[in-house]
Write a protein that holds these residues in place. Structure first.
Motif, PDB file in Angstrom:
ATOM      1  N   ILE A   1       4.192 -19.881   7.852  1.00  0.00           N
ATOM      2  CA  ILE A   1       4.886 -19.073   6.834  1.00  0.00           C
ATOM      3  C   ILE A   1       6.374 -18.975   7.172  1.00  0.00           C
ATOM      4  N   GLU A   2       6.709 -18.759   8.419  1.00  0.00           N
ATOM      5  CA  GLU A   2       8.114 -18.653   8.822  1.00  0.00           C
ATOM      6  C   GLU A   2       8.863 -19.968   8.589  1.00  0.00           C
ATOM      7  N   LYS A   3       8.197 -21.057   8.868  1.00  0.00           N
ATOM      8  CA  LYS A   3       8.823 -22.370   8.638  1.00  0.00           C
ATOM      9  C   LYS A   3       9.053 -22.595   7.143  1.00  0.00           C
ATOM     10  N   MET A   4       8.072 -22.177   6.334  1.00  0.00           N
ATOM     11  CA  MET A   4       8.207 -22.329   4.890  1.00  0.00           C
ATOM     12  C   MET A   4       9.371 -21.484   4.356  1.00  0.00           C
ATOM     13  N   VAL A   5       9.521 -20.301   4.904  1.00  0.00           N
ATOM     14  CA  VAL A   5      10.626 -19.422   4.489  1.00  0.00           C
ATOM     15  C   VAL A   5      11.966 -20.061   4.825  1.00  0.00           C
ATOM     16  N   GLN A   6      12.096 -20.629   6.004  1.00  0.00           N
ATOM     17  CA  GLN A   6      13.350 -21.270   6.402  1.00  0.00           C
ATOM     18  C   GLN A   6      13.684 -22.456   5.492  1.00  0.00           C
ATOM     19  N   THR A   7      12.646 -23.218   5.144  1.00  0.00           N
ATOM     20  CA  THR A   7      12.881 -24.363   4.238  1.00  0.00           C
ATOM     21  C   THR A   7      13.378 -23.887   2.886  1.00  0.00           C
ATOM     22  N   LEU A   8      12.784 -22.835   2.350  1.00  0.00           N
ATOM     23  CA  LEU A   8      13.192 -22.321   1.047  1.00  0.00           C
ATOM     24  C   LEU A   8      14.615 -21.774   1.094  1.00  0.00           C
ATOM     25  N   LYS A   9      14.943 -21.103   2.152  1.00  0.00           N
ATOM     26  CA  LYS A   9      16.300 -20.556   2.250  1.00  0.00           C
ATOM     27  C   LYS A   9      17.350 -21.664   2.363  1.00  0.00           C
ATOM     28  N   SER A  10      17.006 -22.713   3.106  1.00  0.00           N
ATOM     29  CA  SER A  10      17.972 -23.822   3.243  1.00  0.00           C
ATOM     30  C   SER A  10      18.230 -24.508   1.909  1.00  0.00           C
ATOM     31  N   ARG A  11      17.266 -24.444   1.012  1.00  0.00           N
ATOM     32  CA  ARG A  11      17.431 -25.063  -0.310  1.00  0.00           C
ATOM     33  C   ARG A  11      17.901 -24.068  -1.365  1.00  0.00           C
ATOM     34  N   ASN A  12      18.218 -22.855  -0.924  1.00  0.00           N
ATOM     35  CA  ASN A  12      18.605 -21.796  -1.863  1.00  0.00           C
ATOM     36  C   ASN A  12      17.570 -21.698  -2.989  1.00  0.00           C
ATOM     37  N   ALA A  13      16.299 -21.696  -2.558  1.00  0.00           N
ATOM     38  CA  ALA A  13      15.205 -21.859  -3.495  1.00  0.00           C
ATOM     39  C   ALA A  13      14.859 -20.596  -4.261  1.00  0.00           C
ATOM     40  N   PHE A  14      15.362 -19.448  -3.846  1.00  0.00           N
ATOM     41  CA  PHE A  14      14.996 -18.201  -4.516  1.00  0.00           C
ATOM     42  C   PHE A  14      15.893 -17.901  -5.716  1.00  0.00           C
ATOM     43  N   ARG A  15      16.866 -18.758  -5.959  1.00  0.00           N
ATOM     44  CA  ARG A  15      17.774 -18.582  -7.096  1.00  0.00           C
ATOM     45  C   ARG A  15      17.648 -19.791  -8.026  1.00  0.00           C
ATOM     46  N   PRO A  16      17.826 -19.584  -9.309  1.00  0.00           N
ATOM     47  CA  PRO A  16      17.780 -20.730 -10.228  1.00  0.00           C
ATOM     48  C   PRO A  16      18.965 -21.660  -9.983  1.00  0.00           C
ATOM     49  N   ILE A  17      18.857 -22.880 -10.456  1.00  0.00           N
ATOM     50  CA  ILE A  17      19.935 -23.860 -10.331  1.00  0.00           C
ATOM     51  C   ILE A  17      20.894 -23.675 -11.499  1.00  0.00           C
ATOM     52  N   VAL A  18      22.148 -23.467 -11.185  1.00  0.00           N
ATOM     53  CA  VAL A  18      23.185 -23.298 -12.205  1.00  0.00           C
ATOM     54  C   VAL A  18      24.156 -24.463 -12.075  1.00  0.00           C
ATOM     55  N   ILE A  19      24.286 -25.246 -13.134  1.00  0.00           N
ATOM     56  CA  ILE A  19      25.164 -26.422 -13.131  1.00  0.00           C
ATOM     57  C   ILE A  19      26.346 -26.129 -14.042  1.00  0.00           C
ATOM     58  N   THR A  20      27.530 -26.276 -13.498  1.00  0.00           N
ATOM     59  CA  THR A  20      28.753 -26.001 -14.254  1.00  0.00           C
ATOM     60  C   THR A  20      29.187 -27.246 -15.028  1.00  0.00           C
ATOM     61  N   GLU A  21      30.349 -27.102 -15.656  1.00  0.00           N
ATOM     62  CA  GLU A  21      30.793 -28.106 -16.646  1.00  0.00           C
ATOM     63  C   GLU A  21      30.993 -29.496 -16.050  1.00  0.00           C
ATOM     64  N   ASP A  22      31.633 -29.591 -14.898  1.00  0.00           N
ATOM     65  CA  ASP A  22      32.016 -30.893 -14.365  1.00  0.00           C
ATOM     66  C   ASP A  22      31.039 -31.427 -13.319  1.00  0.00           C
ATOM     67  N   LYS A  23      29.842 -30.869 -13.274  1.00  0.00           N
ATOM     68  CA  LYS A  23      28.858 -31.290 -12.285  1.00  0.00           C
ATOM     69  C   LYS A  23      27.645 -31.918 -12.965  1.00  0.00           C
ATOM     70  N   VAL A  24      26.933 -32.701 -12.159  1.00  0.00           N
ATOM     71  CA  VAL A  24      25.692 -33.342 -12.590  1.00  0.00           C
ATOM     72  C   VAL A  24      24.659 -33.102 -11.502  1.00  0.00           C
ATOM     73  N   GLY A  25      23.432 -32.782 -11.924  1.00  0.00           N
ATOM     74  CA  GLY A  25      22.368 -32.554 -10.964  1.00  0.00           C
ATOM     75  C   GLY A  25      21.499 -33.796 -10.791  1.00  0.00           C
ATOM     76  N   ILE A  26      21.434 -34.313  -9.553  1.00  0.00           N
ATOM     77  CA  ILE A  26      20.570 -35.448  -9.220  1.00  0.00           C
ATOM     78  C   ILE A  26      19.275 -34.887  -8.626  1.00  0.00           C
ATOM     79  N   VAL A  27      18.156 -35.173  -9.280  1.00  0.00           N
ATOM     80  CA  VAL A  27      16.876 -34.564  -8.921  1.00  0.00           C
ATOM     81  C   VAL A  27      16.079 -35.512  -8.023  1.00  0.00           C
ATOM     82  N   THR A  28      15.517 -34.933  -6.971  1.00  0.00           N
ATOM     83  CA  THR A  28      14.589 -35.665  -6.100  1.00  0.00           C
ATOM     84  C   THR A  28      13.258 -34.917  -6.100  1.00  0.00           C
TER      85      THR A  28
END
Length: 674
Positions: free
Chosen positions: A171-198
């Motif tokens: 569980i602790e390892k899973m929490v660290q992975t989520l935090k490193s990916r900023n996973a608890f917040r939605p993805i917000v893409i601004t005007e001049d950016k593009v999101g590359i999905v993996t």
């Protein structure tokens, strides 16, 4: 009294023991009760954690807020809080029980019937899988069975501890992975950016593919439309593969399970004005070649196929997946390539170029600086990229050796002086001849510019030749200067003469005008003199006629008077008396004194002075009579006599003047006539 208190205590204890025996539990409304069964006639569980059929173990249903009866002889109730997901955040779920994941799975599949994991029985009976789940929790409050599910939020981990150390570490390892990916917040893409999905779940890509193709992007098909990877189950149902995706995310907010897919933000591709973008695609099916039979340097394909697209991208912003291909920017403005050390053009394709080393006909070894201006038709930009891959490679591997060889050949046919003096001619010939060579590479040559040959490290005598040329040119320029100065001096002399002539011209003009004026004035004076002469003549004749007639009249009158009064003496006397009268009027002397004092003989003599004076005038010399002035005469008498005498002389002088004037006028008139 004591007995009463003992009875009350025993009664309370009995009630308490009774309630404990029957399992009375009060659960607050902000908590839930997880029921654990100690024993059962149906036996215990083997591998499961949740007992779906009354076995001993954790029961799937939870107790909500209120009063419940679960005897402690059979049940243990664990009271846990409700799970709350804050606004704008995401919660992740880990299932302790369920079917095991397939070898190709990373996350447990979504079970719609489980009501966001709140129905444990529905989750397990409908094929729910253990492990991290694909489905995520949006904001809200949930009544979870924390014996079955572990819920991870940004601020808290909700679970029922079971004393398993490995589980805690997981569980602790899973929490660290989520935090490193900023996973608890939605993805917000601004005007001049593009999101590359993996994507991290689903089947692997086929061999040879590096980017997963786009699937499930049609909103009209609700069965497979995954709404930009926000519904993992539909993405996989549409045939999506794990790995980096061709489809990109543009501006917006996305609630994506970061355990299912991660997003990398990159800048949009901007093609500035003056450029086009040639797309080299790494993905897509094999396309049909559109370059034609005459082009043997590669294939051009339509948009969406693997290879070089035949139509370039015009200036603008593009949400281009740089992992699925690249965009080669080709300038459509003029490109300047400089074969000059330490100098580069705007596009910097020539930063490795330097002067061309020549060997002239007369064995000099100068370095020739030059520049080439070329242009690439935007419609031919894909051909250039297909052929050379990169414009800098085109310059260094093709244009540099071609241009250098061309000018080396020219240098061998020219002496150093010819190379310098015929630079313009060589430049024109080079521009004309090299256009065809550049056109062979789909380039348009605009102009070739040649600089002045310079000394190279192998030849230091070029400066001497150039110095001699400069001295020769200076001598020629001096000759030309002296010649022009001579012409200037001659022109200056002519100018001075013209200025002097112009200055005297004014006087000549004025003198000619004065002569003309005087001539005209003379003619006018002559005419006036003629008119004046005629006038004088007429006046003289009239005056003469007048005088003649007056004289005749006077003569007749005088003659008659003489006859009547006694001759010419009387006329003389009359004139004398007239003069005398004028003299008396002029001098203001009284004829008769106001006061006369006479004593004896002298008195009679004094009273006779005036008449004596008149008689004396009758006897003057001018009248032919003896005229004497007595010394004893009075001064006034003397004055009167003198005035009369002067009047007579003046009258005679006036007659002479009139005669002289008449003679002068006659003489002038004769001159004018002549």
């Amino acid at each position: 009294m004591l007995e009463l208190l003992i009875m009350i205590g025993v009664l309370v204890l009995a009630v308490y023991l009774f309630l404990k025996l029957i399992g009375l539990r009060v659960i607050p409304n902000d908590k839930v009760g997880i029921v654990e069964k100690w024993w059962s006639f149906k036996g215990s569980l083997d591998e499961q954690i949740i007992a779906l059929h009354g076995e001993a173990g954790f029961q799937p249903e939870v107790l909500r807020g209120g009063i419940h009866f679960r005897t402690p002889l059979m049940y243990k109730v664990h009271i846990v809080p409700l799970v709350t997901i804050p606004q704008g955040q995401i919660g992740y779920v880990f299932a302790r029980d369920g079917k095991p994941l397939d070898p190709t799975q990373t996350l447990g599949k979504v079970i719609p019937e489980c009501n966001n994991f709140q129905d444990v029985r529905a989750f397990l009976e409908n094929g729910g899988q253990r492990g991290p789940q694909r489905a995520i929790l949006r904001e809200g409050t949930y009544a979870f069975n924390l014996a079955q599910f572990i819920v991870i939020t940004e601020d808290k981990i909700y679970y029922l501890p079971m004393g398993n150390k490995e589980e805690k570490e997981m569980i602790e390892k899973m929490v660290q992975t989520l935090k490193s990916r900023n996973a608890f917040r939605p993805i917000v893409i601004t005007e001049d950016k593009v999101g590359i999905v993996t994507v991290h779940d689903g089947p692997s890509l086929p061999s040879g593919d590096i980017v997963a193709p786009t699937v499930g992007d049609d909103p009209s098909d609700p069965e497979t439309y995954h709404n930009n990877f926000q519904d993992p189950e539909k993405f996989l149902k549409a045939g999506g593969f794990r790995g980096r995706q061709l489809q990109v995310l543009v501006e917006g907010t996305y609630f994506i399970n970061r355990l299912f897919a991660t997003v990398e933000l990159i800048d949009k591709t901007v093609i500035e004005v003056g450029y086009v973008g040639v797309v080299v695609s790494y993905v897509g099916p094999k396309g049909q070649d559109t370059s034609g039979e005459d082009y043997k340097h590669g294939e051009l394909v339509e948009k969406g196929y693997r290879g070089v697209w035949k139509d370039p991208l015009m200036p603008g912003k593009y949400a281009f997946n740089t992992y699925a291909g690249k965009i080669v920017k080709v300038p459509t403005t003029n490109i300047i390539l400089k074969w000059i050390s330490n100098q580069t053009g705007t596009h910097r394709y020539d930063e490795n170029l330097k002067e061309v080393s020549l060997i002239t006909k007369d064995a000099f070894e100068p370095s020739l600086p030059l520049a080439v201006v070329l242009h690439i038709d935007y419609r031919k930009a894909p051909l250039v990229v297909q052929r050379f891959g990169d414009l800098k490679m085109l310059v260094e591997q093709t244009l540099d050796p071609m241009v250098s060889a061309y000018f080396k050949n020219i240098g061998q046919k020219k002496t150093l002086i010819e190379l310098i003096q015929q630079r313009d001619e060589i430049q024109k010939i080079a521009s004309a001849e090299m256009k065809e060579r550049f056109a062979h590479y789909n380039l348009e040559l605009e102009e070739v510019l040649i600089g002045t040959p310079m000394s190279s490290p192998n030849d230091n005598k070029i400066d001497a030749i150039l110095e001699q040329l400069r001295d020769r040119q200076i001598a020629l320029e001096q000759i030309e200067t002296y010649s022009r100065q001579q012409k200037a001096a001659e022109k200056e002399r002519e100018l001075r003469e013209a200025e002097a002539r112009a200055a005297q011209q004014k006087l000549l003009t004025e003198s000619e005008i004065n002569i003309q004026i005087q001539t005209n004035q003379g003619k006018a004076e002559y005419q006036r003199s003629l008119q004046e002469a005629q006038k004088i003549k007429a006046l003289a004749e009239a005056e003469a006629e007048k005088e003649a007639r007056i004289g005749i009249g006077r003569a007749i009158a005088i003659e008659e008077q003489v006859k009547a009064y006694g001759g010419p003496q009387y006329q003389v006397l009359q004139d004398v008396m007239g003069k005398f009268t004028q003299a008396l009027e002029k001098t203001g002397i009284d004829i008769v004194p106001e006061t006369v004092v006479a004593m004896g003989e002298k008195a009679s003599s004094a009273s006779f002075n005036a008449f004596e004076m008149l008689l004396t005038l009758l006897l003057t010399k001018e009248l032919g009579i003896e005229f004497k002035v007595k010394e004893t005469e009075d001064e006034n008498v003397k004055k009167i006599k003198q005035e009369i005498l002067n009047s007579i002389l003046l009258a005679k002088e006036s007659d002479k003047k009139e005669e002289i004037k008449e003679n002068s006028q006659n003489l002038q008139q004769e001159n004018n006539v002549s």
